[in-house]
Design an enzyme around this catalytic site. Structure first.
Site, PDB file in Angstrom:
ATOM      1  CG  ASP A 160       2.977   5.043  -6.467  1.00 30.72           C
ATOM      2  OD1 ASP A 160       3.007   6.140  -6.134  1.00 30.72           O
ATOM      3  OD2 ASP A 160       3.181   4.688  -7.392  1.00 30.72           O
ATOM      4  CD  GLU A 410       5.147  -4.283  -6.392  1.00 26.12           C
ATOM      5  OE1 GLU A 410       5.866  -3.134  -6.080  1.00 26.12           O
ATOM      6  OE2 GLU A 410       4.882  -4.160  -7.224  1.00 26.12           O
ATOM      7  CE1 TYR A 465       1.053  -1.897 -13.067  1.00 27.82           C
ATOM      8  CE2 TYR A 465       2.865  -3.555 -11.455  1.00 27.82           C
ATOM      9  CZ  TYR A 465       1.806  -2.923 -11.438  1.00 27.82           C
ATOM     10  OH  TYR A 465       0.667  -2.264 -10.541  1.00 27.82           O
ATOM     11  CD  GLU A 501      -0.295  -4.067  -7.914  1.00 27.11           C
ATOM     12  OE1 GLU A 501       1.121  -3.266  -8.172  1.00 27.11           O
ATOM     13  OE2 GLU A 501       0.438  -3.775  -6.209  1.00 27.11           O
TER      14      GLU A 501
END
Length: 618
Positions: A160, A410, A465, A501
């Protein structure tokens, strides 16, 4: 591969500047057979994508060409003459006049060519560099290419951030003696007040080797002879986070009283250790505060820029950050050198981002194909990953700022085949550098119950997240699940855990009195919720916010001119959350914040088994 440096026996010429530029066209002759017939010019270093107004150049998939004329200094007669490219994203071909002298696959590591036999000191040559931006299942990072109905080629990829391409780092012409130093490895330790410096020197020819350590004041503090050995530095000044101290290792090849070649490698004396659930630098527990970053600025894309380098480090200092991760590729060497000189700690990450087909399945985390299989990411992918790992460690092994290798971001570590893919890579990394801990950044799909590779690593870096991609706007529920998740990793593996993150997209100037996603206030509340959880977990060793600054991404309806999770805007203006972080981080000096003793109410508590419900959420 040693970085080119001017020494008493070596010289270098920087080839940065404006080069002729053209996009490859199958209907015209190959451009390396002569002068590029183009009116376009492109700066080096810079990505080319955002420079021009022509959409076809920005969207081009395939080769582009850079060209310039280079004059070899006339004083280089009798020396080896080399070209070095600090990077060509993602594949490079180098021509001297009409001769192919180098080809390299991998967009973030340097390569070079000995062109002695193709040039004449005092003469000129035509230098042409082809750069290919294609990503496939056999490249790191991976991708795929498809064709539209009208024949246009389109690149897709699984990371991304925008696939900027070109010559984003410097190009050099340099000289070295025919008999020369090829490589230097430095490993440091401490016994009492004495610094221990183990060194190893590789040379092109067998000859005498003399080494000495020089302190910051220019004084010789230790000497030795031989291609490998140990230096002892009495009353050593340690390299420490926030208090960098560098020595120089001067290596000379000697024959009798003649110095054949000389090279100077800066180094710092410090120790690293993972002990139980602590990360120790120089024997003291270290708590990471900082960011995942990107090499990303307007117009120049991933092009290295010293002005942004200085300003970004000023902002790191202002906000109280002591570290960053080179997400998701190794950064320019100038960045690590700056970190060495200024005491900033670095988690150095490979370009292995996107090894996860589960992201194609959206929030289910179930991809249309298994990530690891003969038809998807396979032995060829693994071989490319291994080669990239070799090149990153070879380039960055002597930087004291680099305290940990992150070998992937990831990956599908929850899928079958993950262990078979990663276990040989972990073994390779430990063979290449047994002195630094290893980590990887775990995706949301991978939980402590289903992750298949966590036990192979020293530190568990978790990307989560809660409150953004899941439980959006519901920070109370997000807090419960986050704490259960992190405690599950600690209990399952007994290793240090850090957040690599966590973040929330935020539009600068968007405000609300409620917890409204995208507002500056929500970003502040989101971070504060995470920090409460971190402070309740004894084995927690650090927090890297995603992201330092807003950055460009590929086209997508969930992005408005890029990823907006930055604490700073793309042009480095602080959002309100920057002040929240500054208030928390300033003064910590690498120590863990005091634990929050306030227990959650009974109706807010949860168990680690509740994380099952989030498997696959992102």
């Amino acid at each position: 591969m040693l970085k080119p440096r001017p020494t008493t026996t070596r010289e270098l010429v920087n080839l940065d500047g404006l080069w002729r530029f053209a996009v490859a066209d199958a209907d015209v002759r190959e451009p390396w057979t002569g002068t590029l017939e183009t009116q376009l010019e492109a700066p080096v270093p810079a990505s080319y994508n955002d420079l021009f107004t022509d959409q076809k150049i920005r969207d081009h998939v395939g080769w582009v060409w850079y060209q310039r004329t280079v004059r070899v200094p006339r004083g280089w007669a009798g020396e080896r003459v080399l070209l070095r490219l600090d990077a060509a994203t993602h594949e490079g071909k180098v021509y001297v006049d009409d001769v192919l002298v180098a080809r390299h696959v991998g967009g973030y590591t340097p390569f070079e060519a000995d062109i002695t036999d193709h040039v004449t000191p005092g003469g000129e040559f035509r230098l042409t560099v082809g750069v290919n931006n294609e990503l496939t299942s056999e490249t790191i990072p991976p991708g795929s290419i498809t064709a539209t109905r009208d024949g246009r080629r389109q690149q897709t990829y699984l990371h991304d951030f925008y696939n900027y391409a070109g010559l984003a780092r410097s190009v050099w012409l340099y000289s070295k003696p025919r008999r020369h130093i090829s490589d230097i490895t430095i490993v440091t330790g401490v016994i009492g007040q004495t610094g221990i410096v183990d060194y190893s020197v590789t040379a092109s020819h067998e000859t005498g080797v003399r080494v000495c350590a020089i302190d910051a004041a220019g004084h010789e503090v230790a000497t030795a002879h031989g291609s490998s050995g140990t230096l002892a530095i009495d009353s050593v000044n340690l390299w420490q986070p926030g208090a960098a101290y560098l020595y120089d290792l001067v290596v000379e090849l000697v024959e009798g009283n003649e110095v054949i070649d000389s090279y100077t490698e800066p180094f710092g004396v410090r120790t690293l250790e993972v002990r139980g659930t602590e990360f120790l630098i120089n024997g003291k527990p270290f708590y990471f505060t900082g960011f995942g970053k990107h090499e990303d600025t307007a117009v120049r894309g991933k092009g290295h820029d010293n002005a942004y380098l200085v300003h970004d480090f000023q902002l790191l200092d202002w906000v109280g950050a002591n570290s960053f991760r080179t997400s998701h590729y190794p950064y320019a060497e100038e960045v690590l050198e700056f970190a060495d000189r200024h005491g900033i700690v670095v988690v150095d990450e490979t370009a292995a981002v996107g090894l996860n087909l589960g992201v194609q399945g959206g929030l289910t985390g179930i991809g249309p194909k298994p990530t690891f299989s003969p038809e998807t990411f396979n032995h060829e992918t693994q071989a490319a990953h291994a080669q990239h790992l070799r090149e990153v460690i070879a380039r960055d092994k002597n930087h004291p700022s680099v305290v940990m290798w992150s070998i992937a971001n990831e990956p599908a570590s929850n899928e079958e085949g993950a262990r078979e893919f990663f276990e040989p890579l972990v073994k390779l990394a430990r063979e290449l550098d047994p002195t630094r801990p290893l980590t990887y950044a775990a995706v949301m799909f991978a939980t402590f119950q289903n992750d298949k590779i966590a036990d192979l690593f020293d530190v568990l870096s978790i990307n989560r997240y809660y409150g953004w991609y899941v439980f959006t706007g519901d920070l109370a529920t997000a807090e419960q699940y986050l704490e259960a998740d992190l405690r599950g990793w600690v209990e399952a593996f007994g290793k240090p855990v850090m957040m690599s993150e966590y973040g929330a997209d935020t539009m600068p100037g968007q405000h609300s009195v409620w917890d409204m996603p995208w507002s500056e206030e929500y970003q502040q509340s989101y971070l504060t919720m995470n920090h409460r959880v971190f402070d309740r977990i004894d084995a927690f060793i650090g927090e890297h916010v995603w992201n330092f600054a807003d950055f460009q991404t590929s086209n997508g309806i969930h992005r408005v001119d890029g990823n907006r999770k930055g604490i700073f805007t793309r042009d480095r203006k602080p959002k309100a959350a920057a002040h929240t972080l500054r208030a928390r981080w300033t003064g910590l000096a690498g120590t863990k914040p005091s634990a929050n003793q306030t227990a959650a109410p009974d109706n807010e508590k949860t168990t680690t088994s509740s994380v099952h419900a989030l498997e696959g959420a992102k």
